[in-house]
Scaffold this active site. Structure first.
Site, PDB file in Angstrom:
ATOM      1  N   HIS A  56      25.687  -6.376 -42.266  1.00  0.00           N
ATOM      2  CA  HIS A  56      27.115  -6.479 -41.941  1.00  0.00           C
ATOM      3  C   HIS A  56      27.547  -5.293 -41.090  1.00  0.00           C
ATOM      4  O   HIS A  56      28.200  -5.458 -40.045  1.00  0.00           O
ATOM      5  CB  HIS A  56      27.914  -6.541 -43.244  1.00  0.00           C
ATOM      6  N   GLU A  57      27.176  -4.096 -41.527  1.00  0.00           N
ATOM      7  CA  GLU A  57      27.572  -2.896 -40.793  1.00  0.00           C
ATOM      8  C   GLU A  57      26.880  -2.802 -39.444  1.00  0.00           C
ATOM      9  O   GLU A  57      27.465  -2.333 -38.464  1.00  0.00           O
ATOM     10  CB  GLU A  57      27.280  -1.642 -41.639  1.00  0.00           C
ATOM     11  N   ASP A 158      38.043  -4.992 -42.329  1.00  0.00           N
ATOM     12  CA  ASP A 158      37.860  -5.776 -41.107  1.00  0.00           C
ATOM     13  C   ASP A 158      39.073  -6.661 -40.808  1.00  0.00           C
ATOM     14  O   ASP A 158      39.526  -6.749 -39.660  1.00  0.00           O
ATOM     15  CB  ASP A 158      36.607  -6.641 -41.230  1.00  0.00           C
TER      16      ASP A 158
END
Length: 273
Positions: A56-57, A158
């Site tokens: 994800h990062e 996000d």
């Protein structure tokens, strides 16, 4: 980095794990106490989940790289991962794509697992009861929750960055940040109260506190930067250049006195008559 251990370097980005990461094993303390296959599955699930968090990062980091923004490092905490970008994008479109890249990775993992299951390569099992969930099904559900949860408009998560990007085009970066940060603080407070009322999970409380205070900190930083940019764009203001000199913008808010060139008019062709 204090209290953090470097565990690798991928795509030119250092990957760290914070010492508090070990607290996640408290969530599966009961499974670990049973030992055997149950304990192994619990540990593998935690490691797999945080592997997905790392992906994800990296979604954020690699998308930021496409806009010329490098990432200092990625650190894993018990409440998730944090990618430290060297600077935040000012363009709303760039920020929107960078913010969406992380959840997009989680949804891509879900789509990949569903595709593999449809081809008969993996078994999802029944979702009617938590006891019937297979390892793959748990991983699928976790990624689905991660993707949706990160899109909640709680700045600086996000979803909050997506909200700011959408508002920046109409309201400007400063006002959009203030609105997104206020929405984030309200949601963080509501989430914290819900945790105190029902789950009493300390990691969830830590997440609520992180969203609340991190949002305030970033809002203050952005407003300061915007004031600085506004001052620089106004030029030297009331400063008056002495005769024969003028102010020259050297960039980054630096102004310098420079002599004015004296232009002698062209007298034209010589005509002695």
């Amino acid at each position: 980095m204090s209290l953090s251990w470097k565990i690798g370097r991928v795509a030119g980005i250092d990957l760290y794990v914070h010492a508090t990461f070990l607290l996640v094993f408290l969530l599966v303390q009961e499974e670990l106490s049973q030992g055997g296959a149950v304990a192994v599955r619990a540990v593998l699930l935690i490691l797999s989940v945080f592997g997905c968090v790392v992906l994800h990062e990296f979604g954020h980091a690699l998308m930021a790289r496409r806009f010329g923004i490098e990432t200092e490092d990625i650190t894993l905490y018990p409440i998730g991962g944090v990618a430290r970008l060297r600077r935040m994008p000012r363009a709303p479109g760039a920020e929107l794509l960078i913010a969406l890249a992380g959840p997009a990775v989680n949804f891509a993992i879900v789509a990949a697992l569903v595709s593999l299951a449809s081809l008969g390569l993996i078994e999802l099992g029944s979702m009617s009861s938590p006891r019937d969930l297979t390892f793959v099904t748990e991983l699928l559900l976790v990624n689905l929750v991660l993707g949706i949860f990160n899109l909640i408009p709680a700045f600086p998560m996000d979803g909050g960055r997506v909200l700011r990007a959408l508002l920046s085009g109409f309201l400007g970066r400063a006002q959009a940040t203030t609105i997104a940060a206020r929405v984030g603080r309200v949601l963080a407070l509501l989430f914290g109260l819900a945790v105190l009322r029902w789950t009493h999970n300390p990691l969830h409380l830590a997440l609520a506190a992180f969203v609340y205070f991190a949002g305030r900190t970033e809002e203050a930083r952005v407003l300061f930067e915007e004031r600085q940019r506004g001052s620089a764009s106004d030029g030297p203001g009331i400063w008056v250049a002495p005769p024969g000199y003028r102010w020259v913008d050297r960039g980054d808010g630096i102004w310098q006195l420079a002599p004015m060139g004296v232009r002698i008019p062209d007298p034209g062709p010589y005509n002695p008559s």
